[in-house]
Design an enzyme around this catalytic site. Sequence first.
Site, PDB file in Angstrom:
ATOM      1  N   HIS A  17       3.104   8.938  -6.866  1.00 26.15           N
ATOM      2  CA  HIS A  17       4.019  10.074  -6.972  1.00 26.15           C
ATOM      3  C   HIS A  17       4.790  10.020  -8.286  1.00 26.15           C
ATOM      4  CE1 HIS A  17       7.450  12.584  -4.951  1.00 26.15           C
ATOM      5  NE2 HIS A  17       6.726  13.297  -5.791  1.00 26.15           N
TER       6      HIS A  17
ATOM      7  N   HIS B 165       1.581   4.517  -2.928  1.00 28.96           N
ATOM      8  CA  HIS B 165       1.729   5.975  -2.896  1.00 28.96           C
ATOM      9  C   HIS B 165       2.964   6.416  -3.679  1.00 28.96           C
ATOM     10  CE1 HIS B 165      -1.592   6.657  -0.252  1.00 28.96           C
ATOM     11  NE2 HIS B 165      -1.062   5.994   0.759  1.00 28.96           N
TER      12      HIS B 165
ATOM     13  N   HIS C 119       0.836  -1.210   0.000  1.00 27.55           N
ATOM     14  CA  HIS C 119       0.000   0.000   0.000  1.00 27.55           C
ATOM     15  C   HIS C 119       0.870   1.258   0.000  1.00 27.55           C
ATOM     16  CE1 HIS C 119      -3.309   2.744   1.125  1.00 27.55           C
ATOM     17  NE2 HIS C 119      -2.406   3.290   1.934  1.00 27.55           N
ATOM     18  N   GLU C 120       1.861   1.297   0.870  1.00 30.39           N
ATOM     19  CA  GLU C 120       2.729   2.482   0.935  1.00 30.39           C
ATOM     20  C   GLU C 120       3.510   2.658  -0.363  1.00 30.39           C
ATOM     21  OE1 GLU C 120       2.156   4.562   3.105  1.00 30.39           O
ATOM     22  OE2 GLU C 120       0.999   3.280   4.438  1.00 30.39           O
TER      23      GLU C 120
END
Length: 226
Positions: free
Chosen positions: A103, A99, A95-96
Amino acid sequence: MGYLILAGAIMLFSWLVSSRLKSKFEHYSKVQLQNGMSGAEIAEKMLADNGIRDVRVISTPGRLTDHYNPADKTVNLSEAVYNQRNAAAAAVAAHECGHAVQHAVGYQWLTMRSKLVPVVNVASTYMQWILLGGILMMKTFPQLLLVGIIIFAATTLFSIVTLPVEYDASNRALAWLENKRMLTSQEQAGAKDSLKWAARTYVVAALGSIATLLYYVSIYMGGRRN
Protein backbone atom coordinates in the site's frame (compact mmCIF):
# COMPACT_ATOMS: atom_id res chain seq x y z
CA MET A 1 -21.60 -34.13 -15.55
CA GLY A 2 -18.15 -32.87 -16.50
CA TYR A 3 -18.66 -29.73 -14.42
CA LEU A 4 -19.88 -31.75 -11.41
CA ILE A 5 -16.75 -33.89 -11.54
CA LEU A 6 -14.55 -30.80 -11.81
CA ALA A 7 -16.42 -29.04 -9.01
CA GLY A 8 -16.10 -32.10 -6.81
CA ALA A 9 -12.36 -32.32 -7.50
CA ILE A 10 -11.88 -28.63 -6.65
CA MET A 11 -13.92 -28.99 -3.45
CA LEU A 12 -11.84 -31.99 -2.42
CA PHE A 13 -8.59 -30.18 -3.22
CA SER A 14 -9.81 -27.14 -1.30
CA TRP A 15 -10.58 -29.28 1.75
CA LEU A 16 -7.18 -30.96 1.56
CA VAL A 17 -5.34 -27.63 1.28
CA SER A 18 -7.37 -26.11 4.12
CA SER A 19 -6.74 -29.11 6.36
CA ARG A 20 -3.06 -29.08 5.49
CA LEU A 21 -2.85 -25.35 6.23
CA LYS A 22 -4.40 -25.81 9.67
CA SER A 23 -2.06 -28.68 10.51
CA LYS A 24 0.95 -26.65 9.33
CA PHE A 25 0.01 -23.69 11.50
CA GLU A 26 -0.57 -25.95 14.49
CA HIS A 27 2.84 -27.52 13.94
CA TYR A 28 4.74 -24.26 13.50
CA SER A 29 2.89 -22.70 16.40
CA LYS A 30 4.99 -25.02 18.55
CA VAL A 31 8.26 -23.68 17.11
CA GLN A 32 9.01 -20.91 19.60
CA LEU A 33 11.09 -17.95 18.42
CA GLN A 34 14.53 -17.62 19.91
CA ASN A 35 14.24 -13.83 19.75
CA GLY A 36 11.16 -14.02 21.98
CA MET A 37 9.15 -11.52 19.89
CA SER A 38 5.37 -11.73 19.58
CA GLY A 39 3.50 -11.42 16.31
CA ALA A 40 2.56 -7.86 17.22
CA GLU A 41 6.19 -6.94 17.89
CA ILE A 42 7.30 -8.55 14.62
CA ALA A 43 4.66 -6.52 12.76
CA GLU A 44 5.61 -3.24 14.42
CA LYS A 45 9.29 -3.75 13.66
CA MET A 46 8.65 -4.61 10.00
CA LEU A 47 6.53 -1.50 9.58
CA ALA A 48 9.19 0.66 11.25
CA ASP A 49 11.99 -0.86 9.15
CA ASN A 50 10.03 0.06 6.03
CA GLY A 51 9.48 3.63 7.22
CA ILE A 52 5.73 3.14 7.73
CA ARG A 53 4.58 5.24 10.69
CA ASP A 54 0.87 5.68 10.00
CA VAL A 55 -0.27 2.04 10.24
CA ARG A 56 -1.52 0.59 13.53
CA VAL A 57 -1.16 -3.05 14.59
CA ILE A 58 -4.29 -4.24 16.39
CA SER A 59 -5.75 -7.51 17.67
CA THR A 60 -8.89 -8.95 16.07
CA PRO A 61 -11.09 -11.83 17.34
CA GLY A 62 -11.10 -15.27 15.73
CA ARG A 63 -8.63 -17.67 14.17
CA LEU A 64 -6.92 -17.04 10.83
CA THR A 65 -8.80 -13.73 10.64
CA ASP A 66 -5.60 -11.79 10.00
CA HIS A 67 -5.77 -9.06 7.34
CA TYR A 68 -4.57 -5.62 6.36
CA ASN A 69 -7.21 -2.92 5.98
CA PRO A 70 -6.04 -0.19 3.60
CA ALA A 71 -9.11 1.95 4.38
CA ASP A 72 -8.09 2.69 7.96
CA LYS A 73 -4.46 1.56 7.65
CA THR A 74 -4.52 -1.19 10.26
CA VAL A 75 -2.75 -4.52 10.39
CA ASN A 76 -5.33 -6.76 12.04
CA LEU A 77 -3.83 -9.83 13.70
CA SER A 78 -5.89 -12.64 15.20
CA GLU A 79 -5.51 -12.97 18.94
CA ALA A 80 -3.20 -15.98 18.68
CA VAL A 81 -0.91 -14.33 16.12
CA TYR A 82 -0.90 -11.01 18.00
CA ASN A 83 0.20 -12.53 21.30
CA GLN A 84 2.14 -15.69 20.43
CA ARG A 85 5.88 -15.94 19.86
CA ASN A 86 6.35 -18.69 17.29
CA ALA A 87 7.23 -19.22 13.63
CA ALA A 88 3.61 -19.32 12.46
CA ALA A 89 2.77 -16.03 14.20
CA ALA A 90 5.89 -14.39 12.79
CA ALA A 91 5.00 -15.53 9.25
CA VAL A 92 1.43 -14.25 9.41
CA ALA A 93 2.35 -10.95 11.04
CA ALA A 94 5.07 -10.26 8.48
CA HIS A 95 2.77 -11.27 5.62
CA GLU A 96 0.07 -8.80 6.66
CA CYS A 97 2.70 -6.10 6.97
CA GLY A 98 3.73 -7.05 3.44
CA HIS A 99 0.34 -5.74 2.36
CA ALA A 100 0.97 -2.51 4.26
CA VAL A 101 4.26 -2.13 2.39
CA GLN A 102 2.44 -2.77 -0.90
CA HIS A 103 0.00 0.00 0.00
CA ALA A 104 2.79 2.39 0.92
CA VAL A 105 4.68 1.87 -2.36
CA GLY A 106 1.55 1.85 -4.53
CA TYR A 107 1.81 -1.78 -5.63
CA GLN A 108 -0.40 -1.90 -8.74
CA TRP A 109 -2.07 -5.25 -8.09
CA LEU A 110 -3.15 -4.18 -4.60
CA THR A 111 -4.49 -0.93 -6.03
CA MET A 112 -6.49 -2.87 -8.59
CA ARG A 113 -7.86 -5.26 -5.97
CA SER A 114 -8.88 -2.36 -3.72
CA LYS A 115 -10.83 -0.80 -6.58
CA LEU A 116 -12.67 -4.09 -7.11
CA VAL A 117 -13.74 -4.44 -3.46
CA PRO A 118 -16.88 -2.23 -3.72
CA VAL A 119 -17.93 -4.06 -6.89
CA VAL A 120 -17.45 -7.45 -5.25
CA ASN A 121 -19.37 -6.36 -2.14
CA VAL A 122 -22.38 -5.35 -4.24
CA ALA A 123 -22.05 -8.44 -6.44
CA SER A 124 -22.06 -10.82 -3.48
CA THR A 125 -25.39 -9.38 -2.35
CA TYR A 126 -27.32 -9.86 -5.58
CA MET A 127 -25.29 -12.25 -7.75
CA GLN A 128 -26.75 -15.60 -6.68
CA TRP A 129 -30.34 -14.37 -7.06
CA ILE A 130 -29.63 -12.94 -10.51
CA LEU A 131 -27.93 -16.15 -11.64
CA LEU A 132 -30.77 -18.31 -10.29
CA GLY A 133 -33.38 -16.08 -11.91
CA GLY A 134 -31.41 -16.11 -15.14
CA ILE A 135 -31.33 -19.91 -15.24
CA LEU A 136 -35.06 -20.19 -14.46
CA MET A 137 -35.93 -17.58 -17.10
CA MET A 138 -33.42 -18.78 -19.69
CA LYS A 139 -36.05 -19.35 -22.38
CA THR A 140 -37.92 -16.10 -21.86
CA PHE A 141 -35.28 -13.63 -20.65
CA PRO A 142 -31.75 -14.97 -21.31
CA GLN A 143 -30.26 -11.48 -20.86
CA LEU A 144 -30.74 -11.81 -17.09
CA LEU A 145 -28.31 -14.74 -16.94
CA LEU A 146 -25.85 -12.76 -19.03
CA VAL A 147 -26.00 -9.95 -16.48
CA GLY A 148 -25.35 -12.50 -13.75
CA ILE A 149 -22.37 -13.87 -15.66
CA ILE A 150 -20.88 -10.40 -16.05
CA ILE A 151 -21.27 -9.77 -12.32
CA PHE A 152 -19.76 -13.16 -11.48
CA ALA A 153 -16.88 -12.41 -13.84
CA ALA A 154 -16.03 -9.40 -11.65
CA THR A 155 -15.72 -11.66 -8.59
CA THR A 156 -13.61 -14.09 -10.61
CA LEU A 157 -11.33 -11.24 -11.66
CA PHE A 158 -11.00 -10.31 -7.98
CA SER A 159 -9.90 -13.87 -7.16
CA ILE A 160 -7.32 -13.81 -9.95
CA VAL A 161 -5.95 -10.38 -9.00
CA THR A 162 -5.67 -11.57 -5.40
CA LEU A 163 -3.04 -14.17 -6.37
CA PRO A 164 -0.13 -11.82 -7.18
CA VAL A 165 -1.09 -9.64 -4.21
CA GLU A 166 -0.84 -12.55 -1.77
CA TYR A 167 2.31 -14.07 -3.25
CA ASP A 168 4.07 -10.71 -3.34
CA ALA A 169 3.15 -10.00 0.30
CA SER A 170 4.61 -13.37 1.31
CA ASN A 171 7.78 -12.72 -0.67
CA ARG A 172 8.21 -9.32 0.98
CA ALA A 173 7.62 -10.86 4.41
CA LEU A 174 10.10 -13.71 3.93
CA ALA A 175 12.74 -11.41 2.44
CA TRP A 176 12.48 -9.02 5.40
CA LEU A 177 12.58 -11.83 7.96
CA GLU A 178 15.71 -13.23 6.32
CA ASN A 179 17.52 -9.96 5.61
CA LYS A 180 16.98 -8.69 9.15
CA ARG A 181 17.88 -12.13 10.56
CA MET A 182 14.75 -12.17 12.63
CA LEU A 183 14.52 -15.96 12.61
CA THR A 184 16.81 -18.94 12.86
CA SER A 185 17.10 -21.18 9.79
CA GLN A 186 14.57 -23.63 11.27
CA GLU A 187 12.13 -20.84 12.10
CA GLN A 188 12.57 -19.30 8.63
CA ALA A 189 11.80 -22.64 7.00
CA GLY A 190 8.65 -22.93 9.11
CA ALA A 191 7.53 -19.42 8.17
CA LYS A 192 8.11 -20.14 4.49
CA ASP A 193 6.18 -23.42 4.62
CA SER A 194 3.27 -21.78 6.47
CA LEU A 195 2.91 -19.00 3.90
CA LYS A 196 3.24 -21.47 1.01
CA TRP A 197 0.17 -23.38 2.16
CA ALA A 198 -1.73 -20.19 2.94
CA ALA A 199 -1.14 -18.99 -0.64
CA ARG A 200 -2.47 -22.25 -2.05
CA THR A 201 -5.91 -21.53 -0.55
CA TYR A 202 -6.13 -18.50 -2.84
CA VAL A 203 -5.10 -20.60 -5.84
CA VAL A 204 -7.90 -23.07 -5.12
CA ALA A 205 -10.40 -20.23 -4.70
CA ALA A 206 -9.40 -18.74 -8.05
CA LEU A 207 -9.65 -22.09 -9.83
CA GLY A 208 -13.07 -22.72 -8.31
CA SER A 209 -14.30 -19.30 -9.39
CA ILE A 210 -13.02 -19.78 -12.95
CA ALA A 211 -14.66 -23.22 -13.19
CA THR A 212 -17.98 -21.88 -11.93
CA LEU A 213 -17.86 -18.95 -14.34
CA LEU A 214 -17.29 -21.31 -17.26
CA TYR A 215 -20.21 -23.43 -16.06
CA TYR A 216 -22.61 -20.48 -16.18
CA VAL A 217 -21.24 -19.45 -19.58
CA SER A 218 -21.91 -22.98 -20.88
CA ILE A 219 -25.50 -22.80 -19.63
CA TYR A 220 -25.99 -19.47 -21.36
CA MET A 221 -24.46 -20.65 -24.63
CA GLY A 222 -26.48 -23.86 -24.53
CA GLY A 223 -29.69 -21.92 -23.96
CA ARG A 224 -28.91 -19.60 -26.85
CA ARG A 225 -28.42 -22.56 -29.20
CA ASN A 226 -31.69 -24.08 -28.12
